[in-house]
Design an enzyme around this catalytic site. Structure first.
Site, mmCIF file in Angstrom:
data_model
loop_
_atom_site.group_PDB
_atom_site.id
_atom_site.type_symbol
_atom_site.label_atom_id
_atom_site.label_comp_id
_atom_site.label_asym_id
_atom_site.label_seq_id
_atom_site.Cartn_x
_atom_site.Cartn_y
_atom_site.Cartn_z
ATOM 1 N N GLU A 29 -12.527 0.554 -9.772
ATOM 2 C CA GLU A 29 -12.155 -0.404 -10.826
ATOM 3 C C GLU A 29 -13.104 -0.411 -12.025
ATOM 4 O O GLU A 29 -12.658 -0.541 -13.176
ATOM 5 C CB GLU A 29 -12.045 -1.810 -10.243
ATOM 6 C CG GLU A 29 -10.877 -2.006 -9.302
ATOM 7 C CD GLU A 29 -11.119 -1.432 -7.920
ATOM 8 O OE1 GLU A 29 -10.135 -1.189 -7.189
ATOM 9 O OE2 GLU A 29 -12.307 -1.211 -7.551
ATOM 10 N N GLU A 43 0.826 -1.212 0.000
ATOM 11 C CA GLU A 43 0.000 0.000 0.000
ATOM 12 C C GLU A 43 0.856 1.256 0.000
ATOM 13 O O GLU A 43 0.544 2.238 -0.686
ATOM 14 C CB GLU A 43 -0.933 0.008 1.221
ATOM 15 C CG GLU A 43 -1.964 -1.096 1.231
ATOM 16 C CD GLU A 43 -3.100 -0.884 0.237
ATOM 17 O OE1 GLU A 43 -3.937 -1.778 0.110
ATOM 18 O OE2 GLU A 43 -3.140 0.186 -0.425
ATOM 19 N N ARG A 56 0.616 3.818 -3.154
ATOM 20 C CA ARG A 56 0.002 5.112 -2.837
ATOM 21 C C ARG A 56 1.050 6.207 -2.641
ATOM 22 O O ARG A 56 0.921 7.309 -3.183
ATOM 23 C CB ARG A 56 -0.861 5.003 -1.577
ATOM 24 C CG ARG A 56 -1.986 3.999 -1.684
ATOM 25 C CD ARG A 56 -2.951 4.128 -0.519
ATOM 26 N NE ARG A 56 -3.756 2.923 -0.343
ATOM 27 C CZ ARG A 56 -4.984 2.913 0.172
ATOM 28 N NH1 ARG A 56 -5.548 4.028 0.555
ATOM 29 N NH2 ARG A 56 -5.656 1.775 0.309
ATOM 30 N N ASP A 58 -4.898 -9.652 -8.354
ATOM 31 C CA ASP A 58 -5.165 -8.698 -9.448
ATOM 32 C C ASP A 58 -3.963 -7.971 -10.049
ATOM 33 O O ASP A 58 -3.610 -8.158 -11.211
ATOM 34 C CB ASP A 58 -6.226 -7.677 -9.006
ATOM 35 C CG ASP A 58 -5.962 -7.075 -7.619
ATOM 36 O OD1 ASP A 58 -4.868 -7.291 -7.071
ATOM 37 O OD2 ASP A 58 -6.849 -6.374 -7.102
#
Length: 648
Positions: free
Chosen positions: A539, A272, A276, A405
């Site tokens: 998404e 993360e 980010r 993903d």
């Protein structure tokens, strides 16, 4: 006897006595530890001087002479005729009779005078200190602290300067105004939504990681540790820049420059923080050219490197920014690392090596790729869990949604970002997608194409909101597909976009659930209560944007506008935007979280959907999985440090 009241003072509570009580005990009781320490230091110095004076000052009653009692005195080298060198390089001066005796007496008298003067001065200073008020002592202590800090700053030469590297080709970083008035109006609405989200965070959650828009206060989750790292600021600044919100961008840059500090005792998610923070900072640097973003990205990246200190080189999921100690999530298949986490570092780390000249970043991610290439894959599929100690797969669960993903996404984007020279990445992507098509992609009875999840040899006919990004990925990867399959993959992307739109259209709020099933007569509908929420995820809109860019079919803008209107109607509150707990309820409850990715991704993709194609053209930019645009590296004959020359 009076009871002390408690009053705050600089973050502490101190007892204060009621009027009439003795002020001196009160003053002593309220002295801070640092003030007591100063007084003790002064008194100890005074006692030491007295002690020294007792032993070294002459006894006048007996007229004793202060005498060193040495015939030979060691002094630094002096060129005189009477000298003989020791091996140490010092020189011995031998006694010189009456002249030396007189000189000794003069030195003794001078030493006595100096000791007396020092003694008197220390005594006077001690008296003055004891007479000072508490406020004056505090001011002196603060002055000393400031002086020490200034001295430390002068000594701190700062980080090693980064080597100069050519700026990649940066085009289409602003404007993109559409020629159609109605499209421009929609784009302006998206900008207004961004401004509302940012202004609310600025007012109620500034510096916190995220915002609670109902409670109107800051919010954080364990992925950022316990520290206030301003995740929303770092995640959103590139969106602000792209939208032309320059005052807001300047506020964000100023906060990052002055307050973003990674030397904190915080355990953070490597994945993360990479997508980010490092992604956001690098994008802000490339878009604006402001060096502070690059420097902060590099500072943080150095803090993430200890996470790779495992027996296999597969990084831990979590790392402590201060200690460098890493660990994995307790729930992840017997301490395994997660495919989507350790497989979603490549884009950012390649740019870090490019900008710093440090080969470590590139080598870390290439090591991961090489290790995975050697491993057996059940049915050609990559399981979501890999043990970093043993190098073995965990439970055989494969998903293109959560846990898997962005691993596939980054294989494709590594190829695109390399100016299509990283053919190894492209081949790995193509092989993986072929296995996914064979085992995970199915058509429902109602004709909806979906991507299921493989669990221990069985297909679960459920698709997550996260997997909806794949429609855009298939479209993005269509050009360059093997066996002239470009048309096939563009069509597959369109089918996934249609299915995900149905998951939105079949709810009351016209917002999609977290996951939806395709069995028992239900299609594209959530069954479990804990899968009916919408947390401002991007998404589906991401796929609409990619499909728009590649087809210019107006339905994608229409679908995007439907989603934007639903978000504005059902998620907007006075303090920002909140997720909702049940998209099938006409009166939903809020989850009271404005996610940082709402500003980084959802609103950015909506804005791009209603912009012209010359804003961030896909020939020049590749978006990381948090929608942070990074430029294609047209390296030509240049090779990254630690890499081998690319083969076309």
């Amino acid at each position: 006897m009076t009871t002390p009241a408690l009053l705050p003072l600089s973050g502490r509570r101190i007892p204060t006595l009621s009027p009439g009580a003795s002020s001196f005990p009160h003053h002593r009781a309220t002295l801070r530890l640092s003030e007591k320490f100063i007084l003790l230091l002064i008194l100890s110095a005074f006692i030491t001087l007295c002690f020294g004076a007792f032993f070294f000052l002459p006894d006048n009653s007996k007229h004793k002479r202060f005498d060193l009692g040495l015939e030979d005195v060691l002094i630094p080298h002096i060129d005189t005729p009477k000298e003989g060198k020791h091996a140490s390089g010092q020189v011995i001066i031998h006694g010189q009779g009456g002249h030396d005796e007189h000189r000794h007496r003069e030195e003794e008298e001078s030493l006595r005078d100096k000791i007396r003067a020092d003694h008197e001065r220390a005594l006077q200073e001690a008296k003055e200190k004891l007479r000072k008020s508490r406020e004056e002592l505090k001011a002196e202590i603060q002055t000393e602290k400031n002086k020490v800090m200034e001295d430390l700053k002068k000594k701190d030469v700062g980080p090693k300067p980064l080597p100069p590297v050519p700026m990649p080709k940066v085009v289409g970083v602003s404007d993109g105004e559409p020629p159609e008035p109605d499209v421009k109006e929609k784009r302006d609405k998206i900008r207004e939504m961004m401004k509302h989200a940012w202004d609310s965070y600025r007012q109620y959650g500034w510096g916190h990681n995220e915002l609670k828009p109902i409670a109107k206060k800051g919010h954080s989750t364990n992925i950022f540790g316990s520290s206030q790292l301003g995740a929303t600021i770092v995640d959103a600044v590139d969106t602000l820049y792209i939208m032309g919100l320059h005052e807001e961008f300047k506020d964000g840059q100023e906060w990052i420059e002055q307050n973003l500090d990674f030397s904190v005792n915080a355990e953070v998610s490597v994945f993360e923080v990479n997508i980010r923070f490092i992604g956001g900072l690098l994008a802000a640097y490339y878009l604006s050219g402001q060096e502070v973003f690059k420097l902060k990205a590099v500072q943080l990246a150095e803090k993430l490197l200890p996470a790779f200190n495992t027996p296999t080189g597969i990084p831990w999921a979590m790392v402590n920014l201060k200690s460098g100690v890493g660990r994995n999530w307790g729930w992840a298949s017997a301490g395994s690392s997660i495919l989507a986490e350790f497989g979603t570092l490549h884009m950012e780390f390649v740019h870090l090596t490019y900008l710093t000249g440090n080969p470590a970043y590139y080598q870390k991610v290439m090591h991961i790729r090489k290790l995975l290439a050697k491993m057996d894959r059940p049915n050609g599929l990559y399981p979501n869990y890999l043990n970093p100690r043993t190098g073995r797969w965990g439970q055989h669960h494969t998903s293109v949604g959560g846990l898997g993903d962005s691993f596939y996404e980054y294989l494709l984007k590594a190829w695109l970002m390399s100016d299509k020279t990283d053919t190894e990445a492209r081949k790995t992507y193509d092989d993986a997608i072929e296995a996914i098509e064979r085992h995970l992609i199915r058509k429902s009875n109602g004709g909806l194409t979906f991507i299921g999840e493989w669990k221990n040899g069985h297909l679960e006919r459920k698709m997550g909101h996260l997997a909806c990004f794949a429609g855009g990925m298939f479209a993005l990867g269509a050009d360059g597909s093997p066996d002239d399959k470009a048309g096939h993959y563009l069509q597959l992307g369109a089918e996934i976009a249609h299915t995900c739109h149905e998951s939105y259209d079949r709810t009351v709020l016209k917002l999609g659930p977290e996951a939806f099933k395709f069995d028992s007569g239900l299609e594209a509908v959530a069954v479990r209560q804990n899968e009916k929420y919408y947390i401002l995820r991007p998404e589906v809109i991401e796929t609409y944007w990619y499909m728009w860019r590649f087809t210019h079919d107006p339905k994608y803008r229409q679908w995007g506008w439907e989603a934007a209107q639903a978000i504005d109607k059902y998620c907007r509150v006075s303090g920002g935007f909140s997720g909702v707990k049940d998209v099938y309820s006409s009166n939903p409850t809020y989850d009271d979280v404005q996610q940082s990715f709402f500003l980084a991704e959802t609103l950015k993709y909506l804005y791009l959907l209603f912009s012209s194609d010359d804003l961030l053209p896909l020939e020049n930019w590749v978006f990381n999985t948090e929608a942070h645009p990074l430029p294609v590296l047209h390296l030509g004959n240049i090779t990254l440090p630690g890499s081998e020359p690319a083969q076309r």
